[in-house]
Design a protein around this motif. Structure first.
Motif, PDB file in Angstrom:
ATOM      1  N   GLY A   7     -14.779   4.464   8.313  1.00 11.30           N
ATOM      2  CA  GLY A   7     -13.349   4.221   8.214  1.00 11.30           C
ATOM      3  C   GLY A   7     -13.022   2.750   8.391  1.00 11.30           C
ATOM      4  N   ALA A   8     -11.767   2.459   8.231  1.00 12.18           N
ATOM      5  CA  ALA A   8     -11.304   1.084   8.333  1.00 12.18           C
ATOM      6  C   ALA A   8     -10.976   0.747   9.782  1.00 12.18           C
ATOM      7  CB  ALA A   8     -10.059   0.885   7.473  1.00 12.18           C
ATOM      8  N   THR A   9     -11.164  -0.486  10.115  1.00 14.77           N
ATOM      9  CA  THR A   9     -10.819  -0.936  11.455  1.00 14.77           C
ATOM     10  C   THR A   9      -9.317  -1.206  11.520  1.00 14.77           C
ATOM     11  OG1 THR A   9     -11.124  -3.260  10.915  1.00 14.77           O
ATOM     12  CG2 THR A   9     -13.072  -2.052  11.676  1.00 14.77           C
ATOM     13  N   PHE A  10      -8.821  -1.357  12.737  1.00 16.19           N
ATOM     14  CA  PHE A  10      -7.407  -1.656  12.925  1.00 16.19           C
ATOM     15  C   PHE A  10      -7.045  -2.975  12.245  1.00 16.19           C
ATOM     16  CE2 PHE A  10      -4.061  -3.741  15.412  1.00 16.19           C
ATOM     17  CZ  PHE A  10      -3.030  -2.846  15.187  1.00 16.19           C
ATOM     18  N   LEU A  11      -7.887  -3.972  12.373  1.00 15.68           N
ATOM     19  CA  LEU A  11      -7.634  -5.279  11.761  1.00 15.68           C
ATOM     20  C   LEU A  11      -7.644  -5.178  10.228  1.00 15.68           C
ATOM     21  CD1 LEU A  11      -7.015  -8.042  12.788  1.00 15.68           C
ATOM     22  CD2 LEU A  11      -9.442  -8.584  12.744  1.00 15.68           C
ATOM     23  N   GLY A  12      -8.510  -4.364   9.705  1.00 13.59           N
ATOM     24  CA  GLY A  12      -8.538  -4.149   8.253  1.00 13.59           C
ATOM     25  C   GLY A  12      -7.270  -3.486   7.756  1.00 13.59           C
ATOM     26  N   MET A  13      -6.804  -2.504   8.486  1.00 12.29           N
ATOM     27  CA  MET A  13      -5.563  -1.815   8.098  1.00 12.29           C
ATOM     28  C   MET A  13      -4.358  -2.746   8.190  1.00 12.29           C
ATOM     29  SD  MET A  13      -6.336   1.116   7.061  1.00 12.29           S
ATOM     30  CE  MET A  13      -4.836   2.050   7.074  1.00 12.29           C
ATOM     31  N   VAL A  14      -4.302  -3.564   9.226  1.00 10.82           N
ATOM     32  CA  VAL A  14      -3.195  -4.517   9.372  1.00 10.82           C
ATOM     33  C   VAL A  14      -3.214  -5.531   8.218  1.00 10.82           C
ATOM     34  CG1 VAL A  14      -2.312  -6.420  10.811  1.00 10.82           C
ATOM     35  CG2 VAL A  14      -2.943  -4.237  11.849  1.00 10.82           C
ATOM     36  N   SER A  15      -4.391  -5.978   7.830  1.00 12.13           N
ATOM     37  CA  SER A  15      -4.510  -6.924   6.708  1.00 12.13           C
ATOM     38  C   SER A  15      -4.013  -6.297   5.413  1.00 12.13           C
ATOM     39  CB  SER A  15      -5.966  -7.373   6.532  1.00 12.13           C
ATOM     40  OG  SER A  15      -6.431  -8.004   7.684  1.00 12.13           O
ATOM     41  N   ILE A  16      -4.399  -5.083   5.153  1.00 12.27           N
ATOM     42  CA  ILE A  16      -3.966  -4.384   3.938  1.00 12.27           C
ATOM     43  C   ILE A  16      -2.453  -4.199   3.944  1.00 12.27           C
ATOM     44  CG2 ILE A  16      -4.047  -2.172   2.721  1.00 12.27           C
ATOM     45  CD1 ILE A  16      -7.024  -2.030   3.547  1.00 12.27           C
ATOM     46  N   LEU A  17      -1.900  -3.793   5.078  1.00 13.47           N
ATOM     47  CA  LEU A  17      -0.456  -3.604   5.186  1.00 13.47           C
ATOM     48  C   LEU A  17       0.300  -4.927   5.024  1.00 13.47           C
ATOM     49  CD1 LEU A  17      -0.173  -0.958   8.048  1.00 13.47           C
ATOM     50  CD2 LEU A  17       0.249  -0.647   5.603  1.00 13.47           C
ATOM     51  N   ALA A  18      -0.257  -6.027   5.529  1.00 19.79           N
ATOM     52  CA  ALA A  18       0.387  -7.336   5.380  1.00 19.79           C
ATOM     53  C   ALA A  18       0.447  -7.754   3.909  1.00 19.79           C
ATOM     54  CB  ALA A  18      -0.356  -8.386   6.203  1.00 19.79           C
ATOM     55  N   VAL A  19      -0.649  -7.571   3.189  1.00 18.77           N
ATOM     56  CA  VAL A  19      -0.672  -7.921   1.764  1.00 18.77           C
ATOM     57  C   VAL A  19       0.315  -7.048   0.989  1.00 18.77           C
ATOM     58  CG1 VAL A  19      -2.101  -7.892  -0.322  1.00 18.77           C
ATOM     59  CG2 VAL A  19      -3.015  -8.847   1.801  1.00 18.77           C
ATOM     60  N   LEU A  20       0.307  -5.748   1.245  1.00 16.27           N
ATOM     61  CA  LEU A  20       1.251  -4.846   0.582  1.00 16.27           C
ATOM     62  C   LEU A  20       2.697  -5.184   0.952  1.00 16.27           C
ATOM     63  CD1 LEU A  20      -0.595  -1.417   0.847  1.00 16.27           C
ATOM     64  CD2 LEU A  20      -0.318  -2.861  -1.171  1.00 16.27           C
ATOM     65  N   GLY A  21       2.928  -5.566   2.190  1.00 15.33           N
ATOM     66  CA  GLY A  21       4.268  -5.942   2.639  1.00 15.33           C
ATOM     67  C   GLY A  21       4.780  -7.186   1.920  1.00 15.33           C
ATOM     68  N   PHE A  22       3.926  -8.204   1.779  1.00 18.55           N
ATOM     69  CA  PHE A  22       4.325  -9.405   1.044  1.00 18.55           C
ATOM     70  C   PHE A  22       4.616  -9.080  -0.415  1.00 18.55           C
ATOM     71  CE2 PHE A  22       2.739 -12.302   4.392  1.00 18.55           C
ATOM     72  CZ  PHE A  22       3.786 -13.211   4.384  1.00 18.55           C
ATOM     73  N   GLY A  23       3.799  -8.239  -1.009  1.00  9.89           N
ATOM     74  CA  GLY A  23       4.042  -7.842  -2.395  1.00  9.89           C
ATOM     75  C   GLY A  23       5.355  -7.102  -2.554  1.00  9.89           C
ATOM     76  N   LEU A  24       5.629  -6.174  -1.673  1.00 10.52           N
ATOM     77  CA  LEU A  24       6.881  -5.427  -1.713  1.00 10.52           C
ATOM     78  C   LEU A  24       8.080  -6.338  -1.480  1.00 10.52           C
ATOM     79  CD1 LEU A  24       8.295  -2.692  -1.949  1.00 10.52           C
ATOM     80  CD2 LEU A  24       7.997  -2.433   0.533  1.00 10.52           C
ATOM     81  N   TYR A  25       7.964  -7.276  -0.563  1.00  6.82           N
ATOM     82  CA  TYR A  25       9.031  -8.231  -0.297  1.00  6.82           C
ATOM     83  C   TYR A  25       9.305  -9.092  -1.541  1.00  6.82           C
ATOM     84  CZ  TYR A  25      11.676 -12.011   1.863  1.00  6.82           C
ATOM     85  OH  TYR A  25      12.641 -12.941   2.165  1.00  6.82           O
ATOM     86  N   GLY A  26       8.238  -9.507  -2.233  1.00  5.95           N
ATOM     87  CA  GLY A  26       8.404 -10.279  -3.475  1.00  5.95           C
ATOM     88  C   GLY A  26       9.141  -9.479  -4.539  1.00  5.95           C
ATOM     89  N   VAL A  27       8.794  -8.217  -4.679  1.00  2.00           N
ATOM     90  CA  VAL A  27       9.474  -7.350  -5.651  1.00  2.00           C
ATOM     91  C   VAL A  27      10.949  -7.201  -5.286  1.00  2.00           C
ATOM     92  CG1 VAL A  27       9.621  -4.971  -6.497  1.00  2.00           C
ATOM     93  CG2 VAL A  27       7.408  -6.108  -6.361  1.00  2.00           C
TER      94      VAL A  27
END
Length: 125
Positions: A7-27
């Protein structure tokens, strides 16, 4: 036997969520620019169907529609109107910006040409 963690680590999940969050904010920041572009295109196409006889009457019709649609990125004076054969072409070519983060902005270029009179409405790019 040794068991392996999966599975993914907590830091990996936070990184993925940060990238998705920036993308959603841009949209979210760019969607209003596209909605305004759709309003500009609609106003130009309705003016073309109206069958205005001169650039001045076309600009007056665009100005009325600009007021109703609350278009702020450009004015009817910025629409390039040229005589082509027995009709006119209207071209809206402009750049719209939306602030993103700090001193970073998102920039979108729009270009639309509509033919009025002497032919059907022509879609540009």
């Amino acid at each position: 036997m040794r068991s392996r963690q999966r599975g993914a680590t907590f830091l990996g999940m936070v990184s993925i969520l940060a990238v998705l969050g920036f993308g959603l904010y841009g949209v979210i920041r760019v969607v209003p620019l596209y909605l305004e572009y759709v309003a500009v295109v609609r106003a130009m196409e309705q003016t073309a169907k109206e069958g205005a006889s001169s650039p001045q009457s076309m600009r007056a019709a665009l100005d009325r529609r600009w007021t109703v649609e609350d278009i702020k990125s450009l004015s009817p004076k910025d629409i390039e109107i040229k005589r082509v054969g027995s009709g006119y072409t209207m071209r809206a070519w402009y750049r719209a910006e939306a602030p993103f983060v700090s001193n970073i902005s998102l920039v979108v270029d729009f270009d639309k040409t509509v033919t009025a009179g002497g032919g059907a409405a022509l879609a540009g790019t």
